[in-house]
Design a protein around this motif. Structure first.
Motif, PDB file in Angstrom:
ATOM      1  N   CYS A 369      35.981  34.100  46.851  1.00 21.49           N
ATOM      2  CA  CYS A 369      36.054  35.356  47.646  1.00 21.49           C
ATOM      3  C   CYS A 369      37.006  36.028  47.274  1.00 21.49           C
ATOM      4  CB  CYS A 369      36.185  35.120  49.156  1.00 21.49           C
ATOM      5  SG  CYS A 369      34.325  34.366  50.036  1.00 21.49           S
ATOM      6  N   ALA A 370      38.482  35.314  46.992  1.00 24.66           N
ATOM      7  CA  ALA A 370      39.210  35.945  46.906  1.00 24.66           C
ATOM      8  C   ALA A 370      39.793  36.596  45.229  1.00 24.66           C
ATOM      9  CB  ALA A 370      40.799  34.991  46.867  1.00 24.66           C
ATOM     10  N   ALA A 371      38.784  35.568  44.994  1.00 24.94           N
ATOM     11  CA  ALA A 371      38.950  36.051  43.018  1.00 24.94           C
ATOM     12  C   ALA A 371      38.190  37.445  43.079  1.00 24.94           C
ATOM     13  CB  ALA A 371      38.402  35.266  42.387  1.00 24.94           C
ATOM     14  N   ALA A 372      36.883  37.662  43.969  1.00 21.50           N
ATOM     15  CA  ALA A 372      36.018  38.409  43.591  1.00 21.50           C
ATOM     16  C   ALA A 372      36.824  39.418  44.224  1.00 21.50           C
ATOM     17  CB  ALA A 372      35.255  37.805  44.361  1.00 21.50           C
ATOM     18  N   GLU A 373      36.791  39.418  45.100  1.00 20.25           N
ATOM     19  CA  GLU A 373      37.569  40.734  46.218  1.00 20.25           C
ATOM     20  C   GLU A 373      38.811  41.183  45.615  1.00 20.25           C
ATOM     21  OE1 GLU A 373      37.209  38.262  50.471  1.00 20.25           O
ATOM     22  OE2 GLU A 373      39.082  38.685  49.970  1.00 20.25           O
ATOM     23  N   GLY A 405      29.139  41.854  40.470  1.00 22.60           N
ATOM     24  CA  GLY A 405      30.536  41.899  39.234  1.00 22.60           C
ATOM     25  C   GLY A 405      32.297  41.374  39.800  1.00 22.60           C
ATOM     26  N   GLY A 406      32.404  40.871  41.519  1.00 18.82           N
ATOM     27  CA  GLY A 406      33.834  40.017  41.690  1.00 18.82           C
ATOM     28  C   GLY A 406      34.297  39.665  40.582  1.00 18.82           C
ATOM     29  N   GLY A 433      33.614  32.312  33.643  1.00 17.47           N
ATOM     30  CA  GLY A 433      33.690  33.274  32.744  1.00 17.47           C
ATOM     31  C   GLY A 433      35.191  32.688  32.344  1.00 17.47           C
ATOM     32  N   LEU A 434      36.091  31.942  32.013  1.00 14.52           N
ATOM     33  CA  LEU A 434      36.758  31.881  32.275  1.00 14.52           C
ATOM     34  C   LEU A 434      37.027  31.761  29.797  1.00 14.52           C
ATOM     35  CD1 LEU A 434      38.385  29.922  34.790  1.00 14.52           C
ATOM     36  CD2 LEU A 434      38.738  32.431  34.401  1.00 14.52           C
ATOM     37  N   ARG A 435      37.176  32.608  29.484  1.00 18.29           N
ATOM     38  CA  ARG A 435      36.998  32.259  28.255  1.00 18.29           C
ATOM     39  C   ARG A 435      39.081  31.602  27.301  1.00 18.29           C
ATOM     40  NH1 ARG A 435      36.271  37.630  28.995  1.00 18.29           N
ATOM     41  NH2 ARG A 435      37.639  39.238  27.943  1.00 18.29           N
ATOM     42  N   ASP A 436      39.592  32.103  28.171  1.00 14.79           N
ATOM     43  CA  ASP A 436      40.860  31.619  27.141  1.00 14.79           C
ATOM     44  C   ASP A 436      41.653  30.695  28.831  1.00 14.79           C
ATOM     45  OD1 ASP A 436      40.214  33.459  25.369  1.00 14.79           O
ATOM     46  OD2 ASP A 436      41.680  34.761  27.191  1.00 14.79           O
TER      47      ASP A 436
END
Length: 670
Positions: A369-373, A405-406, A433-436
Motif C-alpha cells: 500500500c505504501a509503495a502504491a500510495e 497504477g500505483g 516491475g523492478l527492472r533495475d
C-alpha cells in the motif's frame, strides 16, 4: 591446486593518498581517500597486480569513487544544506483497519520528516540526551520498530559521539537484559508496545519486560539488578495504535522518562535546535554503532562499526544501484538491522533521496500500500518478505485496494538478506516491475555490503550471482581447511573480505574476533564469511551455501540452496528450506521444510487425495525434485510447516529447523 603466490611480508607500511572530494552539491568539506594501493612499494604493488590478474579467485574492487573521510554528522550537514526542504523519511502508522489487509480502510496516518526536520529534531533530542548524562562513547540502546523516533535518535546519538545500539524489539526479558548488561548500557529507549510482524495493531505489551528489568517502575529512580549500569529508561508511547495491548497509564510509572518530554523540554529554547558540540571532536575511525549479528545461529555477536564503515557503505550502495535525490524508496526491512539502517536509511541520506518505512514491523499489506500510495520508485526486501507480498497480491480483494497504477513507477530495488533463488528474481521483476533490481551480499561485520550486482550487469549474472566486489573492497576465495591457499577461478571455497568496511571487532570478545578477523602474512586483515562461494573469470561471485549448512550424504556434498531452488519452483510451494538430518546409513540425509500457498491442502505419506481442491503430497514433492535433480538430492524427509522460523530481518533460522527435524523424528538432541 596450490597457489604459487607468496604472501608479502608484514613490515612494509601501507599509505594512502589523500585528496579533497568535491561533494555532489559543490561543497569541498570532507576529505576522501583515493588510490588505496598507490602508496604501495613497487614490488608489493606488482605482486598484488599479479594475483589480481591471475586465474586465482582474488579480486580488488574499483578505487572510485574515493572514500569519504568525514564523520556521519559532517556529511549529513552537507546533505541538509543541499536538500533541506526535501523529504528525508516518511513513516506510515498502522490503523486498526490494517488488522485485515483485504478490507477497504481509510488512508493511514503518515509522518514526513524533511532533512531540515530531521536535523532540527535530532539536535533537540541530542541536547536532551546530554541532560540525561549521555556522553561521547556511551552506549545508548534503542529497542524500536521502523518509527520516527528511531530515525531521529540515530542522528542525535551520532551527533553526540555516543554509540547507537539498535536492539531487536522482540527480545524477551532475558535477551534484553543480557544485551544491555553485556554492553554496559546506561540509557535504553523502548516502546510501550512492541509491534509484531504480520500483526498490525496487535503488538506485545512491554510492561512485564520492563517490570523484570527495573525493580520498581513507580519509583523516581531506575534501579536494575540485572543491568547495574542502567540509569534511564525512555519510553515511546505507542499505545494508541494498540488498543488491546493493555499497557498501564504511563504517568503512573515514574521510573520511565516519556520520549515526548525530551522534545518538549528542549524545544522552548531555540538555541537547542541548533547543532550540538560533542564532548570531544569526532573522528571517522571512532565506533558509533554496535550491531548484534542477526541470529541465524543461537549465539549473536556484537560487531563494532565506525563512521567510515557505515557512511561509505551506504554511499557506495547508493552509487552502484543508481539512487538519486528524486527517488522514493519503500523499505520494509527493520532499522535495527543493517539492511534497514545502511542499505536503506544511510544510502538514501547520502543522496538526498526519500525513504519510506511502511510499518513499524513488517506487514506485506502495508508495504504494498505504501509503495502504491506514494508512487514509489524503489522497493526493498528479503526473499521471505517478497514471498508474503506476492501471496497477498494474488488476493483479488487486496489487489482492488491499491490505487490504479500505483506500482507503475517501481524500477529500482534491493533483494538481500539470504540467497535469492532465480525463480524469485524473475517473479520480482514480473510482479513489481523492478527492472533495475540489484542483489546485495554482506555481513553485519562488513558494514554490511561487500559484493553487489549493478543494473547494467548481464541478466544471467544479475539472477545467478551476488555481483562483484564493491569499491575499496577486496575478495578472495580460499581452500576449505586451508585459508592460506586461494583457489582457482570456478572452484568452490570460503569467501573472505578485506577493506575499509571491516568491523573493529566484537565487543569484549577477543576470542571470537580472532576466529573471524585474521591477518595474513602480508599484514592484511580479512573477515572470513563462513559462506561457500565460487568466482568466475569476470569476478562475479556465486554463493553456493553456508559451509556449516553443507549436507554430507554418504561422502557426497549437498548444497541446500540447490534443492531449495528446485522446491520453490513448484507452483504450490510458497517457501522451502533444506537442512541435514542425521541418518545411520548415510550420516546425513536431506530434510525439507515446506510451506504451501494459501488454499493448498497438504497430504501425509500414504494419504489419498480426495479431490477437494488443490493438494500436495510429500511424494509429489520428492518426485518434483527427482525430475529436476540427481537422486541423492531428493529429500528423504518432508516436513509441512505454516511458517519457517525467521529472524526479524527475514533470515531463516536453520539451527531451529535442524532441532525441529530431530524432535519430529525422535532423534536425541545435544
Amino acid at each position: 591446486m596450490k597457489s604459487s603466490f607468496r604472501p608479502l611480508k608484514s613490515n612494509a607500511l601501507r599509505s594512502y593518498t589523500l585528496s579533497r572530494r568535491v561533494f555532489r552539491h559543490g561543497s569541498t568539506r570532507g576529505l576522501a581517500i583515493s588510490g588505496a594501493s598507490r602508496g604501495l612499494t613497487g614490488s608489493r604493488l606488482m605482486q598484488r597486480r599479479c594475483i589480481a590478474t591471475s586465474d586465482l579467485s582474488y579480486v580488488e574492487g574499483p578505487q572510485e569513487p574515493p572514500l569519504l573521510t568525514c564523520t556521519i554528522p559532517e556529511h549529513f550537514s552537507e546533505i541538509v544544506s543541499q536538500y533541506g526542504d526535501r523529504p528525508a523519511a516518511v513513516f506510515r502508522s498502522p490503523t486498526t483497519a490494517d488488522m485485515n489487509p483485504t478490507l477497504t480502510s481509510t488512508k493511514p496516518e503518515t509522518t514526513t520528516l524533511t532533512y531540515e526536520n530531521l536535523d532540527t529534531q535530532s539536535n533537540i533530542l541530542a541536547h536532551s540526551l546530554r541532560s540525561l548524562g549521555v556522553k561521547k562513547g556511551d552506549r545508548v540502546a534503542v529497542s524500536l520498530g521502523n518509527v520516527t523516533e528511531h530515525a531521529v535518535l540515530t542522528y542525535a546519538i551520532f551527533k553526540l559521539g555516543a554509540v547507537l545500539v539498535p536492539l531487536n524489539p522482540t527480545f524477551n526479558a532475558y535477551q534484553l537484559s543480557a544485551a544491555l548488561s553485556r554492553l554496559g548500557v546506561e540509557v535504553l529507549v523502548i516502546a510501550a508496545i512492541t509491534d509484531l510482524s504480520y500483526k498490525p495493531c496487535r503488538g506485545r505489551s512491554n510492561y512485564d519486560l520492563l517490570s523484570a528489568l527495573v525493580s520498581d517502575l513507580t519509583s523516581s529512580k531506575v534501579e536494575s539488578s540485572t543491568v547495574p549500569t542502567l540509569k534511564s529508561v525512555v519510553l515511546v508511547d505507542n499505545t494508541p495504535a494498540h488498543p488491546l495491548a493493555g499497557f498501564p497509564l504511563i504517568q503512573d510509572l515514574s521510573a520511565l522518562t516519556p520520549y515526548s518530554s525530551l522534545l518538549l523540554s528542549s524545544s522552548s529554547s531555540s538555541s537547542l535546535s541548533r547543532s550540538i558540540t560533542p564532548d570531544a571532536p569526532l573522528a571517522p575511525a571512532e565506533i558509533i554503532n554496535i550491531q548484534f549479528t542477526s541470529g541465524t545461529t543461537s549465539m549473536p555477536k556484537a560487531a563494532m562499526l565506525n563512521h567510515t564503515n557505515i557512511l561509505n557503505n551506504g554511499r557506495l550502495i547508493a552509487t552502484r544501484m543508481g539512487l538519486d535525490s528524486s527517488d522514493r524508496i519503500v523499505c520494509p526491512p527493520p532499522l535495527f538491522h543493517c539492511f534497514g539502517s545502511v542499505l536503506g536509511f544511510m544510502a538514501t541520506a547520502t543522496t538526498g533521496a526519500c525513504i519510506t518505512f511502511p510499518s513499524p514491523a513488517f506487514d506485506p499489506g502495508a508495504s504494498l500500500c505504501a509503495a502504491a500510495e506514494l508512487r514509489a520508485t524503489g522497493f526493498y526486501g528479503v526473499p521471505t518478505m517478497f514471498a508474503a507480498e506476492f501471496e497477498l497480491l494474488a488476493n483479488p480483494a487486496f489487489a482492488a485496494r491499491l490505487p490504479p497504477g500505483g506500482l507503475s513507477n517501481l524500477r529500482k530495488g534491493i533483494a538481500a538478506g539470504s540467497s535469492i533463488p532465480e525463480p524469485l528474481m524473475r517473479e520480482i521483476g514480473e510482479k513489481l516491475g523492478l527492472r533495475d533490481l540489484v542483489i546485495c551480499y554482506g555481513m553485519t561485520e562488513t558494514s554490511p555490503v561487500s559484493c553487489m550486482t549493478a543494473p547494467t550487469d548481464p541478466d544471467d549474472r544479475r539472477t545467478s550471482t551476488i555481483g562483484r566486489a564493491m569499491p575499496h573492497t577486496t575478495l578472495k576465495i580460499v581452500a576449505p581447511g586451508d585459508r592460506s591457499q586461494i583457489v582457482p577461478r570456478g572452484q568452490c571455497g570460503e569467501l573472505a573480505v578485506s577493506g575499509y568496511l571491516l568491523m573493529k571487532g566484537y565487543w569484549n570478545d577477543e576470542a571470537r574476533t580472532g576466529e573471524d578477523l585474521i591477518r595474513d602474512q602480508d599484514g592484511r586483515l580479512w573477515m572470513y564469511s563462513g559462506d561457500e562461494a565460487r568466482m568466475d573469470r569476470d569476478g562475479f561471485v556465486e554463493i553456493t551455501g553456508r559451509i556449516k549448512d553443507l549436507i554430507i550424504r554418504g561422502g557426497e556434498n549437498i548444497h541446500p540452496l540447490e534443492v531449495e531452488i528446485a522446491l520453490v519452483e513448484h507452483p504450490r510451494v510458497r517457501e522451502a528450506s533444506v537442512v541435514g538430518v542425521p541418518d545411520t546409513r548415510y550420516g546425513e540425509v536431506v530434510g525439507a521444510f515446506v510451506a504451501v500457498h494459501a488454499g493448498v491442502r497438504t497430504l501425509e505419506d500414504g494419504e489419498v487425495d480426495e479431490g477437494k481442491g488443490e493438494a500436495l503430497s510429500k511424494d509429489e514433492v520428492r518426485d518434483w525434485v527427482r525430475r529436476q535433480l540427481s537422486g541423492h538430492l531428493v529429500p528423504k524427509y518432508v516436513f509441512w510447516t505454516d511458517e519457517l522460523p525467521k529472524t526479524a530481518s527475514g533470515k531463516i533460522q536453520k539451527f531451529k529447523l535442524r532441532d525441529a527435524a530431530k524432535e519430529l523424528l525422535g532423534i536425541a538432541t545435544k
